[in-house]
Design a protein around this motif. Sequence first.
Motif, PDB file in Angstrom:
ATOM      1  N   ARG A  18     -17.267  18.379 -12.878  1.00 42.03           N
ATOM      2  CA  ARG A  18     -16.739  17.228 -11.908  1.00 42.03           C
ATOM      3  C   ARG A  18     -17.739  17.362 -10.583  1.00 42.03           C
ATOM      4  O   ARG A  18     -17.964  16.062 -10.437  1.00 42.03           O
ATOM      5  CB  ARG A  18     -15.510  18.021 -11.142  1.00 42.03           C
ATOM      6  CG  ARG A  18     -14.908  17.163  -9.886  1.00 42.03           C
ATOM      7  CD  ARG A  18     -13.731  17.700  -9.351  1.00 42.03           C
ATOM      8  NE  ARG A  18     -12.626  17.484 -10.272  1.00 42.03           N
ATOM      9  CZ  ARG A  18     -11.608  18.226 -10.612  1.00 42.03           C
ATOM     10  NH1 ARG A  18     -12.070  19.618 -10.317  1.00 42.03           N
ATOM     11  NH2 ARG A  18     -10.573  17.940 -11.292  1.00 42.03           N
ATOM     12  N   ASP A  19     -18.464  18.457 -10.549  1.00 40.66           N
ATOM     13  CA  ASP A  19     -19.583  18.153  -9.366  1.00 40.66           C
ATOM     14  C   ASP A  19     -20.757  17.268  -9.836  1.00 40.66           C
ATOM     15  O   ASP A  19     -21.210  16.517  -9.176  1.00 40.66           O
ATOM     16  CB  ASP A  19     -20.271  19.650  -8.907  1.00 40.66           C
ATOM     17  CG  ASP A  19     -19.300  20.247  -8.078  1.00 40.66           C
ATOM     18  OD1 ASP A  19     -18.352  19.902  -7.736  1.00 40.66           O
ATOM     19  OD2 ASP A  19     -19.300  21.554  -8.093  1.00 40.66           O
ATOM     20  N   ALA A  20     -21.222  17.692 -11.194  1.00 43.71           N
ATOM     21  CA  ALA A  20     -22.228  16.678 -11.871  1.00 43.71           C
ATOM     22  C   ALA A  20     -21.906  15.156 -11.787  1.00 43.71           C
ATOM     23  O   ALA A  20     -22.643  14.502 -11.858  1.00 43.71           O
ATOM     24  CB  ALA A  20     -22.530  17.315 -13.005  1.00 43.71           C
ATOM     25  N   ALA A  21     -20.462  14.986 -12.235  1.00 41.15           N
ATOM     26  CA  ALA A  21     -20.108  13.519 -12.234  1.00 41.15           C
ATOM     27  C   ALA A  21     -19.996  12.902 -10.873  1.00 41.15           C
ATOM     28  O   ALA A  21     -20.526  11.896 -10.463  1.00 41.15           O
ATOM     29  CB  ALA A  21     -18.738  13.650 -12.702  1.00 41.15           C
ATOM     30  N   ALA A  22     -19.842  13.657  -9.901  1.00 42.36           N
ATOM     31  CA  ALA A  22     -19.710  13.448  -8.490  1.00 42.36           C
ATOM     32  C   ALA A  22     -21.069  12.931  -7.852  1.00 42.36           C
ATOM     33  O   ALA A  22     -21.250  11.877  -7.075  1.00 42.36           O
ATOM     34  CB  ALA A  22     -19.011  14.450  -7.518  1.00 42.36           C
ATOM     35  N   GLN A  23     -21.882  13.859  -8.316  1.00 39.47           N
ATOM     36  CA  GLN A  23     -23.440  13.719  -7.631  1.00 39.47           C
ATOM     37  C   GLN A  23     -24.324  12.751  -8.591  1.00 39.47           C
ATOM     38  O   GLN A  23     -24.982  12.088  -8.069  1.00 39.47           O
ATOM     39  CB  GLN A  23     -24.123  15.161  -7.898  1.00 39.47           C
ATOM     40  CG  GLN A  23     -23.633  16.101  -6.877  1.00 39.47           C
ATOM     41  CD  GLN A  23     -24.181  17.574  -7.180  1.00 39.47           C
ATOM     42  OE1 GLN A  23     -25.189  17.643  -7.470  1.00 39.47           O
ATOM     43  NE2 GLN A  23     -23.369  18.849  -7.016  1.00 39.47           N
TER      44      GLN A  23
END
Length: 275
Positions: free
Chosen positions: A16-21
């Motif tokens: 999720r963090d990779a997608a958000a960033q």
Amino acid sequence: MTITSETLDAIAGLMRDAAAQEILPRFRKLGDQDVAEKTEASDLVTIADTGAERVIKAGIEKILPDAAFVGEEGVAADPTLLAKLKDAELAVVVDPIDGTFNFAHGISAYGVMAAIVVNGETVAGLIYDPMGDDFMVAEKGGGAWLKRADGSTSRMKVAAPVALADMLGTASVAFMPREKRATLLANTAKLRYAASYRCAAVEYRAFASGGLHFFTYFKLMPWDHLAGVLIGQEAGGYIARYDGSPYRPDHLDGGLLGAPDKESWQELREKVFTI
């Protein structure tokens, strides 16, 4: 080796963090310089793919420091990395953006995929939908689950078997032998329909949630299929290579066919997907 639910939650948070960033801020905002061809015009890589894989890889090195990391873009840069998967005691296999062609063209059918392999066996799989902010998650023997952003969960279950003429599904023909395609496409007239969303993450979700009765692929790269096959099996589906053998992480060819049960699989294999 036992993979805990806490480990899976940590990996899910990392995806999720990779997608958000790296992914969502670039969706429908890519410039020409942000997209490149790999092997052909339909095989693309974007700055979001490489950025997301970099974030996930750095996180996996902290969560599972002893794991071999096999990412699609890393293997594209160094094909020898793929050999790590066969002999690794523990490996994490990642597709930072499955459906890059769709992503690069502003189509919201894409996902982030990760699988955990222990001694040559897939033991866990996760598929994240950045657009809907939810996950499909499966542990071997533990069922397949849809986990939503609000914290609610529901068990995934494949469709009930139906007659061949009523089957809905997906067929990826791009890598099938060219001389076989006309026969294959003609055979799909025996079905209700056969489509392609150009994204295994989306197609596995539809299959595991009961929206499709079948799927088939010819080219088998681990980051495209390990997570989805486990999720489909844990949702009750019957999935095997065209010769009937189980699909394993080191298989790169041999085709793949999924159906609600073995009888449906056999009928599809004998009457439609006769490659």
